[in-house]
Write a protein that holds these residues in place. Structure first.
Motif, PDB file in Angstrom:
ATOM      1  N   ASP A 213       0.836  -1.207   0.000  1.00  0.00           N
ATOM      2  CA  ASP A 213       0.000   0.000   0.000  1.00  0.00           C
ATOM      3  C   ASP A 213       0.868   1.254   0.000  1.00  0.00           C
ATOM      4  OD1 ASP A 213      -2.327  -1.489   0.011  1.00  0.00           O
ATOM      5  OD2 ASP A 213      -2.625  -1.349   2.179  1.00  0.00           O
ATOM      6  N   GLU A 214       1.925   1.222   0.792  1.00  0.00           N
ATOM      7  CA  GLU A 214       2.836   2.365   0.856  1.00  0.00           C
ATOM      8  C   GLU A 214       3.547   2.567  -0.477  1.00  0.00           C
ATOM      9  OE1 GLU A 214       5.293   1.263   4.112  1.00  0.00           O
ATOM     10  OE2 GLU A 214       3.828   1.828   5.651  1.00  0.00           O
ATOM     11  N   LEU A 215       3.930   1.462  -1.104  1.00  0.00           N
ATOM     12  CA  LEU A 215       4.567   1.552  -2.417  1.00  0.00           C
ATOM     13  C   LEU A 215       3.616   2.161  -3.433  1.00  0.00           C
ATOM     14  CD1 LEU A 215       6.874   0.871  -4.396  1.00  0.00           C
ATOM     15  CD2 LEU A 215       5.862  -1.402  -4.642  1.00  0.00           C
ATOM     16  N   GLN A 216       2.356   1.708  -3.440  1.00  0.00           N
ATOM     17  CA  GLN A 216       1.377   2.250  -4.375  1.00  0.00           C
ATOM     18  C   GLN A 216       1.197   3.748  -4.175  1.00  0.00           C
ATOM     19  OE1 GLN A 216      -0.995   0.792  -7.099  1.00  0.00           O
ATOM     20  NE2 GLN A 216      -0.361   2.924  -7.238  1.00  0.00           N
ATOM     21  N   ALA A 217       1.134   4.169  -2.917  1.00  0.00           N
ATOM     22  CA  ALA A 217       0.953   5.593  -2.624  1.00  0.00           C
ATOM     23  C   ALA A 217       2.128   6.423  -3.115  1.00  0.00           C
ATOM     24  CB  ALA A 217       0.758   5.793  -1.123  1.00  0.00           C
ATOM     25  N   SER A 218       3.295   5.803  -3.236  1.00  0.00           N
ATOM     26  CA  SER A 218       4.492   6.531  -3.661  1.00  0.00           C
ATOM     27  C   SER A 218       4.618   6.628  -5.173  1.00  0.00           C
ATOM     28  CB  SER A 218       5.751   5.851  -3.106  1.00  0.00           C
ATOM     29  OG  SER A 218       5.758   5.862  -1.696  1.00  0.00           O
ATOM     30  N   ILE A 219       4.058   5.666  -5.895  1.00  0.00           N
ATOM     31  CA  ILE A 219       4.317   5.628  -7.331  1.00  0.00           C
ATOM     32  C   ILE A 219       3.158   6.109  -8.189  1.00  0.00           C
ATOM     33  CG2 ILE A 219       5.972   3.750  -7.084  1.00  0.00           C
ATOM     34  CD1 ILE A 219       3.864   1.837  -8.100  1.00  0.00           C
ATOM     35  N   GLY A 220       1.951   6.175  -7.635  1.00  0.00           N
ATOM     36  CA  GLY A 220       0.835   6.618  -8.465  1.00  0.00           C
ATOM     37  C   GLY A 220      -0.447   6.703  -7.675  1.00  0.00           C
ATOM     38  N   SER A 221      -1.312   7.614  -8.076  1.00  0.00           N
ATOM     39  CA  SER A 221      -2.560   7.821  -7.355  1.00  0.00           C
ATOM     40  C   SER A 221      -3.653   8.225  -8.340  1.00  0.00           C
ATOM     41  CB  SER A 221      -2.390   8.919  -6.304  1.00  0.00           C
ATOM     42  OG  SER A 221      -3.631   9.301  -5.763  1.00  0.00           O
TER      43      SER A 221
ATOM     44  N   SER B 164       7.778  13.319  -3.629  1.00  0.00           N
ATOM     45  CA  SER B 164       7.900  12.317  -4.678  1.00  0.00           C
ATOM     46  C   SER B 164       7.948  12.995  -6.038  1.00  0.00           C
ATOM     47  CB  SER B 164       6.722  11.338  -4.639  1.00  0.00           C
ATOM     48  OG  SER B 164       6.739  10.473  -5.754  1.00  0.00           O
ATOM     49  N   LYS B 165       8.821  12.499  -6.901  1.00  0.00           N
ATOM     50  CA  LYS B 165       8.914  13.059  -8.241  1.00  0.00           C
ATOM     51  C   LYS B 165       7.833  12.529  -9.175  1.00  0.00           C
ATOM     52  CE  LYS B 165      13.898  13.837  -7.958  1.00  0.00           C
ATOM     53  NZ  LYS B 165      15.223  13.432  -8.456  1.00  0.00           N
ATOM     54  N   ILE B 166       7.093  11.512  -8.737  1.00  0.00           N
ATOM     55  CA  ILE B 166       6.077  10.942  -9.616  1.00  0.00           C
ATOM     56  C   ILE B 166       4.685  10.959  -9.011  1.00  0.00           C
ATOM     57  CG2 ILE B 166       7.579   9.487 -11.003  1.00  0.00           C
ATOM     58  CD1 ILE B 166       6.969   7.196  -9.137  1.00  0.00           C
ATOM     59  N   CYS B 167       4.583  11.159  -7.690  1.00  0.00           N
ATOM     60  CA  CYS B 167       3.260  11.142  -7.066  1.00  0.00           C
ATOM     61  C   CYS B 167       3.287  12.039  -5.832  1.00  0.00           C
ATOM     62  CB  CYS B 167       2.862   9.717  -6.692  1.00  0.00           C
ATOM     63  SG  CYS B 167       1.180   9.580  -6.067  1.00  0.00           S
ATOM     64  N   ALA B 168       3.215  13.337  -6.064  1.00  0.00           N
ATOM     65  CA  ALA B 168       3.386  14.298  -4.981  1.00  0.00           C
ATOM     66  C   ALA B 168       2.199  14.278  -4.029  1.00  0.00           C
ATOM     67  CB  ALA B 168       3.556  15.696  -5.558  1.00  0.00           C
ATOM     68  N   LYS B 169       2.472  14.089  -2.739  1.00  0.00           N
ATOM     69  CA  LYS B 169       1.443  14.151  -1.710  1.00  0.00           C
ATOM     70  C   LYS B 169       1.540  15.457  -0.923  1.00  0.00           C
ATOM     71  CE  LYS B 169      -0.283  10.102  -2.504  1.00  0.00           C
ATOM     72  NZ  LYS B 169      -1.611   9.973  -3.105  1.00  0.00           N
ATOM     73  N   TYR B 170       2.702  16.022  -0.878  1.00  0.00           N
ATOM     74  CA  TYR B 170       2.860  17.303  -0.203  1.00  0.00           C
ATOM     75  C   TYR B 170       4.001  18.075  -0.840  1.00  0.00           C
ATOM     76  CZ  TYR B 170       6.848  15.358   2.400  1.00  0.00           C
ATOM     77  OH  TYR B 170       8.058  14.781   2.742  1.00  0.00           O
ATOM     78  N   MET B 171       4.038  19.368  -0.581  1.00  0.00           N
ATOM     79  CA  MET B 171       5.083  20.254  -1.063  1.00  0.00           C
ATOM     80  C   MET B 171       5.613  21.048   0.128  1.00  0.00           C
ATOM     81  SD  MET B 171       6.238  20.994  -4.321  1.00  0.00           S
ATOM     82  CE  MET B 171       4.877  21.099  -5.478  1.00  0.00           C
ATOM     83  N   ARG B 172       6.914  21.190   0.179  1.00  0.00           N
ATOM     84  CA  ARG B 172       7.534  22.009   1.227  1.00  0.00           C
ATOM     85  C   ARG B 172       7.973  23.331   0.599  1.00  0.00           C
ATOM     86  NH1 ARG B 172      10.562  20.377   6.031  1.00  0.00           N
ATOM     87  NH2 ARG B 172      10.320  18.245   5.301  1.00  0.00           N
ATOM     88  N   LEU B 173       7.550  24.439   1.199  1.00  0.00           N
ATOM     89  CA  LEU B 173       7.900  25.778   0.745  1.00  0.00           C
ATOM     90  C   LEU B 173       8.942  26.327   1.704  1.00  0.00           C
ATOM     91  CD1 LEU B 173       6.954  27.770  -1.496  1.00  0.00           C
ATOM     92  CD2 LEU B 173       5.376  28.729   0.188  1.00  0.00           C
ATOM     93  N   VAL B 174      10.196  26.443   1.246  1.00  0.00           N
ATOM     94  CA  VAL B 174      11.328  26.733   2.130  1.00  0.00           C
ATOM     95  C   VAL B 174      11.936  28.088   1.787  1.00  0.00           C
ATOM     96  CG1 VAL B 174      13.555  25.915   2.970  1.00  0.00           C
ATOM     97  CG2 VAL B 174      11.818  24.256   2.280  1.00  0.00           C
ATOM     98  N   ASN B 175      12.111  28.929   2.790  1.00  0.00           N
ATOM     99  CA  ASN B 175      12.764  30.225   2.621  1.00  0.00           C
ATOM    100  C   ASN B 175      14.237  30.000   2.305  1.00  0.00           C
ATOM    101  OD1 ASN B 175      13.691  32.847   2.752  1.00  0.00           O
ATOM    102  ND2 ASN B 175      13.407  33.057   4.981  1.00  0.00           N
ATOM    103  N   LYS B 176      14.701  30.484   1.156  1.00  0.00           N
ATOM    104  CA  LYS B 176      16.086  30.251   0.765  1.00  0.00           C
ATOM    105  C   LYS B 176      17.069  31.022   1.636  1.00  0.00           C
ATOM    106  CE  LYS B 176      17.485  28.915  -2.969  1.00  0.00           C
ATOM    107  NZ  LYS B 176      18.031  28.669  -4.321  1.00  0.00           N
ATOM    108  N   SER B 177      16.606  32.090   2.266  1.00  0.00           N
ATOM    109  CA  SER B 177      17.489  32.847   3.158  1.00  0.00           C
ATOM    110  C   SER B 177      17.689  32.139   4.482  1.00  0.00           C
ATOM    111  CB  SER B 177      16.915  34.248   3.412  1.00  0.00           C
ATOM    112  OG  SER B 177      16.768  34.948   2.200  1.00  0.00           O
ATOM    113  N   ASN B 178      16.712  31.336   4.893  1.00  0.00           N
ATOM    114  CA  ASN B 178      16.800  30.610   6.155  1.00  0.00           C
ATOM    115  C   ASN B 178      15.966  29.332   6.038  1.00  0.00           C
ATOM    116  OD1 ASN B 178      16.944  29.620   8.730  1.00  0.00           O
ATOM    117  ND2 ASN B 178      15.933  31.373   9.714  1.00  0.00           N
TER     118      ASN B 178
END
Length: 435
Positions: A183-191, A407-421
Motif C-alpha cells: 500500500d505504501e509503495l502504491q501511494a508513492s508511485i501513483g494515485s 515524490s517526483k512521480i506522485c506528490a502528496k505534499y510540497m515544502r515551501l522553504v525560505n532560501k534565506s533561512n
C-alpha cells in the motif's frame, strides 16, 4: 546428387552409434526417476522459504490489474494463502487449503482444494466480478513450474499460459505487514487523485500516464493525442520493488517495449528495468505547484521558524478583529484571474473565504511571489484590517522560496522553504481537483 549424400551419411552414423555396445548412457536414471527427483526438489523449494512466498498474479479475462498473494507451503500438503486486493478482499485475509505437485507432461503445481481467496479468480461463474459465463475472470489454479530456485519461482498457467512469479518473503515481515508495504509503495508511485504523471520511453516518445489505483490500471496517451483515439489502458500489478505490466507496452508506433519497473525510494523515480531508460516522472515542481488541478493546503502542524510566529499572530488577530478562528491557507491557480491565489479559510459557513492574488516568477524549483494587494473584497478587507496578514504577505514578497517535494512521480505534499533561512518553511498537502 549432394542432396542425397548427406542424409545417407547421417543415417549411417546414427545407425552405427545405436548399435555400439560401448555407448555411454546419457541419462543415468530413467525418466520416472528423474521426474521424481525434480518434483522432490520443487517440493523442498516451495516448503523451504522460511517465511513463505509472495506471488504476482493476473486473471487473464479481467479488465482490472493483477493481484498479490502470500503463500506459505507446508510439508503436510496445506498452504496458507493471504491477500488484500481490489477484487474480493479489500482488507487483509488469509485462508488455508491444500496443494500438491502432480505430473502432467512435466511437474504441475496444483491448488487442489477450494480456497475462497485464490480460486475466486478461476471460478467459471459469470457473476464473479464481471466475468463472462463459463469463464469467470479466466484465472488459473494449476501451474507448470518453469523454473525454481530458493530466490524465485516462475509459474505458467496451465490453462491460460499467463506467467506468475514468486519470491520469498523477507524473514522479518508478516504477510499482513507485507500488504501494508505494498500500500505504501502504491501511494508513492501513483494515485487516482493525480491527473497524470509523464511516461518517457527510451526513444524519446512522451505519454501522459494516469494511474487508476482502484483498478490497478494505467491509461497512456501520447503527448498531444486524442483521448478518444490514442488511449492505451494497461493493467499492472505491484511487485516487491515496483510494478509489472500484464503485457509489454509498446506505444503508438511499437517503437519500444516496456513491462517491468523498479521504484527508487531515495530518488523517487520509477524506471524500466527492461531497457534501463524509460521512466515515469511528474511535471516540474513549479508547474505542479500552480497547476489548475491541484490546491496546496496549509498544514497547520507543519510550520517552522518565522512561519510559526506568523501563524500564531494571524490566529490571534483574526479572533480579535472578526471574532472568528483562522484555520489556514492554501495556494492554487485561479482560472478567472489567471493568477495564483492564497485562500484564507475561516471557521464556519457564516464567513466566506478570502482570496488574495499574486503573480510568480520561477527559476528551476525557486519561486518568487508578488502579492500586489489585489483580491476579492473579503481578501482585501483582511489584508487591510489584519496586520499579521499584511506582515506575512510582505514576508512572501521579500524572499525567494524553494519548492521541495516528497515524490517526483506522485506528490502528496510540497515544502515551501525560505532560501534565506531553511528553518522557515511550510508544508502544504496536495488536494487534487477534478476539472
Amino acid at each position: 546428387m549432394k542432396s542425397y549424400i548427406y542424409p545417407l551419411a547421417i543415417s549411417l552414423v546414427i545407425s552405427a552409434a545405436s548399435c555400439s555396445r560401448e555407448e555411454e548412457n546419457i541419462w543415468e536414471d530413467s525418466a520416472a526417476v528423474r521426474t521424481e527427483k525434480v518434483v522432490k526438489e520443487q517440493f523442498e523449494t516451495l516448503c523451504g522459504a522460511p517465511n513463505g512466498w509472495s506471488m504476482y498474479y493476473f486473471a487473464a479475462e479481467s479488465e482490472k490489474g493483477g493481484v498479490n498473494f502470500t503463500l506459505n507451503f507446508n510439508e503436510n500438503g496445506s498452504v496458507a494463502i493471504g491477500t488484500k486486493n481490489i477484487y474480493n478482499s479489500p482488507v487483509f485475509a488469509e485462508e488455508t487449503s491444500l496443494w500438491e505437485i502432480i505430473t502432467d507432461n512435466g511437474p504441475v503445481l496444483t491448488f487442489n482444494s477450494y480456497n475462497n481467496l485464490f480460486h475466486f479468480f478461476s471460478d467459471p461463474d459469470d457473476g464473479i466480478a464481471g466475468g463472462s459465463k463459463g469463464v469467470g475472470l479466466g484465472g488459473d489454479y494449476e501451474f507448470m513450474i518453469m523454473s525454481y530456485c530458493p530466490d524465485s519461482i516462475v509459474l505458467k498457467g496451465k490453462k491460460t499460459g499467463v506467467y506468475c512469479k514468486m519470491f520469498p518473503l523477507e524473514a522479518d515481515i508478516t504477510p499482513e505487514e507485507y500488504f501494508t508495504k505494498l500500500d505504501e509503495l502504491q501511494a508513492s508511485i501513483g494515485s487516482s487523485d493525480l491527473p497524470y504523471a509523464w511516461f518517457e520511453a527510451e526513444n524519446g516518445e512522451r505519454y501522459t500516464a494516469a494511474f487508476k489505483t482502484e483498478d490497478r490500471t494505467i491509461t497512456f496517451m501520447i503527448e498531444g493525442g486524442d483521448p478518444k483515439l490514442d488511449e492505451h489502458i494497461v493493467r499492472y500489478v505491484l511487485t516487491n520493488t515496483g510494478i509489472r505490466l500484464f503485457e509489454p507496452f509498446e506505444g503508438d508506433n511499437e517503437a519500444f517495449s516496456v513491462q517491468n519497473f523498479e521504484y527508487n525510494a531515495e530518488a523517487t523515480t520509477l524506471t524500466c528495468i527492461d531497457d534501463g531508460k524509460s521512466k515515469f516522472y511528474s511535471e516540474d515542481l513549479t508547474v505542479l505547484f500552480f497547476a489548475p488541478t491541484v490546491k496546496w493546503d496549509f498544514k497547520q502542524a507543519s510550520v517552522s521558524g518565522v512561519f510559526a510566529q506568523y501563524y500564531q499572530d494571524v490566529v490571534a488577530q483574526c479572533k480579535a478583529q472578526f471574532s472568528q478562528n483562522f484555520q489556514g491557507f492554501a495556494f492554487r491557480y485561479e482560472a478567472k484571474t489567471a493568477k495564483a491565489t492564497a485562500l484564507w479559510f475561516q471557521d464556519g459557513a457564516k464567513y466566506p473565504n478570502a482570496y488574495l492574488y499574486c503573480t510568480i516568477e520561477t527559476n528551476g524549483n525557486d519561486v518568487k511571489f508578488n502579492f500586489d494587494g489585489t483580491g476579492d473584497s473579503t481578501g482585501r478587507g483582511h489584508l487591510s484590517n489584519v496586520a499579521a496578514i499584511s506582515d506575512l504577505v510582505d514576508f512572501f514578497n521579500n524572499h525567494t522560496f524553494e519548492l521541495q517535494c516528497d515524490s517526483k512521480i506522485c506528490a502528496k505534499y510540497m515544502r515551501l522553504v525560505n532560501k534565506s533561512n531553511p528553518e522557515d518553511y511550510i508544508i502544504l498537502d496536495a488536494n487534487y481537483v477534478k476539472l
